[in-house]
Design a protein around this motif. Structure first.
Motif, PDB file in Angstrom:
ATOM      1  N   LYS A 443     -30.530  69.748  35.180  1.00 55.04           N
ATOM      2  CA  LYS A 443     -30.025  69.895  33.967  1.00 55.04           C
ATOM      3  C   LYS A 443     -29.956  68.422  33.411  1.00 55.04           C
ATOM      4  CE  LYS A 443     -26.226  73.114  36.002  1.00 55.04           C
ATOM      5  NZ  LYS A 443     -26.394  73.992  35.151  1.00 55.04           N
ATOM      6  N   LYS A 489     -20.381  75.052  28.533  1.00 61.98           N
ATOM      7  CA  LYS A 489     -19.416  74.878  29.849  1.00 61.98           C
ATOM      8  C   LYS A 489     -20.010  75.994  30.800  1.00 61.98           C
ATOM      9  CE  LYS A 489     -15.368  73.505  27.201  1.00 61.98           C
ATOM     10  NZ  LYS A 489     -14.095  74.252  26.768  1.00 61.98           N
ATOM     11  N   ASP A 492     -23.270  74.513  32.361  1.00 60.20           N
ATOM     12  CA  ASP A 492     -22.594  73.526  33.399  1.00 60.20           C
ATOM     13  C   ASP A 492     -22.248  74.050  34.896  1.00 60.20           C
ATOM     14  OD1 ASP A 492     -21.796  70.570  34.075  1.00 60.20           O
ATOM     15  OD2 ASP A 492     -19.983  71.779  34.316  1.00 60.20           O
ATOM     16  N   ILE A 513     -18.128  68.339  31.818  1.00 63.04           N
ATOM     17  CA  ILE A 513     -19.575  68.563  32.410  1.00 63.04           C
ATOM     18  C   ILE A 513     -20.049  67.694  33.310  1.00 63.04           C
ATOM     19  CG2 ILE A 513     -19.792  70.162  30.354  1.00 63.04           C
ATOM     20  CD1 ILE A 513     -21.497  67.879  28.999  1.00 63.04           C
ATOM     21  N   PHE A 515     -23.868  66.912  34.544  1.00 65.85           N
ATOM     22  CA  PHE A 515     -25.390  66.925  34.444  1.00 65.85           C
ATOM     23  C   PHE A 515     -26.108  66.121  35.353  1.00 65.85           C
ATOM     24  CE2 PHE A 515     -24.253  69.729  30.961  1.00 65.85           C
ATOM     25  CZ  PHE A 515     -25.331  70.140  30.176  1.00 65.85           C
ATOM     26  N   ARG A 534     -20.692  61.917  31.580  1.00 67.79           N
ATOM     27  CA  ARG A 534     -20.993  63.492  31.582  1.00 67.79           C
ATOM     28  C   ARG A 534     -22.229  63.776  32.704  1.00 67.79           C
ATOM     29  NH1 ARG A 534     -16.466  63.734  29.840  1.00 67.79           N
ATOM     30  NH2 ARG A 534     -16.241  61.831  29.869  1.00 67.79           N
TER      31      ARG A 534
END
Length: 741
Positions: A443, A489, A492, A513, A515, A534
């Protein structure tokens, strides 16, 4: 019968009793918070007498004519009722001290703010010729005392002709005036809208939150983190808390709020939406409110059946907790006409300022002034942030906000590593192939400083076609931003999904989130570390491989979005850390770097420092009641934003404007306007001024015709977005410019 309102029809007695009903709600809820009996006594009198001026013959003629009654027109002319109501006060019987009498008269006189002052001679003439003969009817219909004669009429106009009460820190008469006038506004507005003044006043947000956390951990003890424990133990204190991402700051704030009426502010609307959804859905508490410029659309889009009710309650500050933006609640330091309503509400409430460092120096100056005023009137506040610039903390101490009743603490955990970074002396556009390779397996979050840069990144990555890529920024229509936010969302939460999301600062604050990799342009350290949050938000970085890539060349927004000096200092601090400490950066080190960056020693000579000092000085020089509400809104927000509908989108919804032209039902009109607003987007009006055109739809009334939704313009630009695939760049623009989010 004396009539107060024509749509819907409401007698003067009915409207007055609606205020008294809400007065009782307010006193029952906050009588122990505002422990000044004379405030409650004066507020009760103000509620009883505030609209008695509507007994004036000319007012009754106008309103009954609107109801279809045929009456003979009085000889006297129109005078706003708020200037007439004080003449009905039985001052001889009340025997108020002079300063209380003046506060009561001023609160009633200005419970509607006008752009002009009344002619004193004309007021006396009307009072003697007309109002005097209405005393008996008002006494009978409202069941209140009235003057025995007209001997106090000149005393009343003398008080009305005095200079209006102004801000004087720690002046008891000023604070009494703010409470009486401000709370009268609340009573009147809520009564007119027929909404409750207070909802769930005794509800305990701390208990709600702790039960929620207990369920998440499946433990009866040890479910609170240190930050949350601290907040719980110091519910009666003002707090300034700096805590790393992932420590449960939101829950800590709710625990601290406890039974206090709460306003929870966050810089970005998307973050507010997420917080509202978390409390209303995840915590299953439905008496919370959401208040920002597009909150009605979010509530409607979430499928909430009674969204109109929730929106109305939010506008009137009825809810126990309201998630809102600074401009909706904290602009009272600008002392615009009617500011007392907002200031008085904070006397019996608490406010959470989340991520204060994300605001401009001008906005922070207003927030600091607001916190000082809240401190003086007895309200509570919590500053909650991942990074707190030292200059802001120093200023809070200088103005007396940080005192024995305010605790300043830091919370961090250096026991494990979350972030390792590299500084790349090249443009973020140079590493697109690397992003694509990473996006096939992980991600990946890419954050640009401007929309234009984000769009270019998206176009180049999507043209490769080998990886899922999505774009999220502020130049999408409201309805499409909602779709993208929800999709982000979901992406995630699905840990099996891989791909790339390209965004702007829109994801920096309060978007939960997590990642695997972050590619970002250089930004000020406080903003940069928010972006770090994040990525590996709550996880340990097991192999100590770099998961943060920072690009320092050809940085978009350099000198426009971000101060050039602050960017240069940020780069230097990051380079110094790499050379002395290596690529691993701990939470305590982030906090220390931000403090040093925003210390007076570092900032002196920068535009940032000059702007902040200038803002603090300008706020002290503002005169009370100079600005209108709209003026204050522009001063706080700036006047660069304008709502637009791209041309091809407008062409597809012309039928909605045509419906609005002929629809007379008020509720249906509101629904149509909300639907139209879902197709709007906010852009910089200076950038697009050559492409903006007014919407030529009009509504005819008895007094003429007026343009519908004159705050919205048609934008002669194309629009690109596919709802099914989420592909597209939003407003299509080949120019470069200033848009940030």
């Amino acid at each position: 019968m004396l009539i107060a309102k024509s749509n819907p029809k409401e007698s003067l007695r009915e409207h007055t009793m609606e205020l008294i009903k809400r007065f009782n709600q307010l006193k029952e809820s906050y009588g122990n918070t505002i422990q000044l009996s004379h405030v409650w006594d004066l507020l009760y009198l103000a509620a009883l007498y505030h609209d008695t001026g509507k007994a004036y013959s000319y007012f009754q003629y106008q309103i009954k004519r609107n109801l279809g009654q045929e009456l003979e027109k009085p000889e006297l002319s129109h005078i706003p009722h708020n200037y007439l109501s004080p003449f009905f006060l039985p001052l001889a019987q009340l025997r108020l001290p002079k300063h209380q009498r003046r506060i009561l008269i001023e609160a009633i006189t200005y419970h509607h703010e006008r752009d002009f002052s009344p002619n004193i001679d004309q007021l006396i003439k009307v009072a003697k010729k007309d109002l005097y003969h209405k005393f008996e009817q008002v006494e009978k219909e409202l069941g209140i005392e009235v003057p025995e004669d007209d001997r106090f009429f000149y005393k009343i106009v003398d008080d009305m002709n005095r200079r209006r009460t102004k801000l004087k820190d720690n002046d008891e008469n000023y604070l009494t005036y703010v409470l009486v006038k401000g709370l009268l506004h609340r009573l009147d507005h809520a009564a007119s809208a027929h909404v409750d003044l207070e909802i769930d006043a005794d509800f305990d947000l701390a208990k709600l939150t702790m039960n929620y956390l207990k369920k998440l951990t499946s433990r009866n003890s040890g479910y609170l983190r240190p930050l949350q424990e601290f907040a719980y133990k110091h519910q009666n204190k003002n707090l300034s808390l700096t805590a790393q991402t992932g420590m449960g700051k939101t829950e800590a704030a709710l625990i601290w709020a406890g039974k206090k009426k709460t306003f929870f502010t966050v810089p970005l609307r998307v973050s507010l939406n997420a917080l509202y959804d978390r409390v209303s859905s995840d915590m299953d508490y439905h008496a919370c409110g959401l208040l920002h410029s597009t909150s009605a659309h979010h509530l409607d889009e979430k499928g909430i059946e009674n969204w109109e009710v929730i929106y109305d309650q939010s506008v009137h500050f009825s809810n126990k907790i309201i998630f809102t933006t600074i401009d909706q609640i904290l602009k009272f330091p600008l002392r615009f006409r009617g500011y007392e309503k907002y200031y008085a509400t904070l006397a019996h409430s608490c406010i959470v300022i989340d991520e204060i460092q994300a605001y401009s120096p001008w906005v922070v100056a207003i927030v600091i002034k607001a916190l000082k005023m809240i401190h003086n009137i007895g309200g509570k506040f919590m500053i909650m942030t991942a990074t707190l610039p030292q200059i802001y903390l120093d200023t809070l101490q200088e103005v007396g906000v940080i005192d024995d009743n305010c605790l300043v603490e830091k919370f961090y955990d250096d026991s494990y590593v979350r972030h390792c970074y590299t500084l790349n002396n090249r443009s973020i556009l140079d590493d697109i192939n690397q992003m694509i390779m990473a996006g096939k397996q992980e991600k990946v979050l890419v954050i640009a400083n401007t929309v234009d840069q984000a769009v270019q990144l998206y176009q180049e990555i999507s043209s490769d076609g080998s990886v899922d890529v999505y774009l999220f920024h502020a130049r999408f229509l409201q309805k499409d931003r909602q779709i993208l936010e929800t999709s982000l969302k979901k992406f995630d939460k699905n840990r099996q999904r891989t791909g790339i999301w390209i965004t702007t600062q829109i994801v920096e604050a309060s978007i939960d989130i997590d990642f695997d990799k972050l590619y970002t342009e250089l930004a000020p350290l406080d903003s940069l570390f928010q972006r770090f949050g994040r990525c590996y938000r709550k996880r340990k970085l097991q192999d100590k491989k770099n998961n943060i890539n920072i690009y320092t060349e050809e940085v978009s927004g350099h000198g426009t979005v971000y101060d050039a000096d602050i960017l240069e200092y940020s780069r230097n601090f990051l380079e110094d850390h790499l050379s002395s400490q290596g690529s691993i950066i701990l939470e305590s080190q982030k906090m220390e770097m931000v403090e040093k960056l925003y210390s007076k020693e570092t900032l002196i000579g920068t535009n940032f420092y000059r702007d902040f000092q200038k803002a603090m000085l300008e706020l002290e020089q503002i005169e009370d009641h100079t600005y209108t509400y709209q003026d204050a809104q522009k001063l706080l927000r700036g006047d660069h934003a304008v709502m637009v509908i791209p041309r091809k989108v407008y062409d597809s919804i012309i039928h909605l404007f045509e419906k609005l032209e002929v629809e007379y039902d008020q509720k249906k009109r509101v629904q149509i306007r909300r639907e139209i607003e879902s197709f709007t987007c906010s852009v910089n009006k200076y950038r697009y001024k050559q492409h903006l055109y007014p919407i030529e739809h009009y509504r005819k009334t008895k007094s003429g015709k007026y343009r519908l939704m004159n705050h919205v313009y048609i934008l002669e630009k194309d629009y690109d977005f596919d709802v099914e695939t989420l592909a597209g760049i939003g407003i299509v623009d080949e120019e470069t410019g200033w848009e940030v989010f």
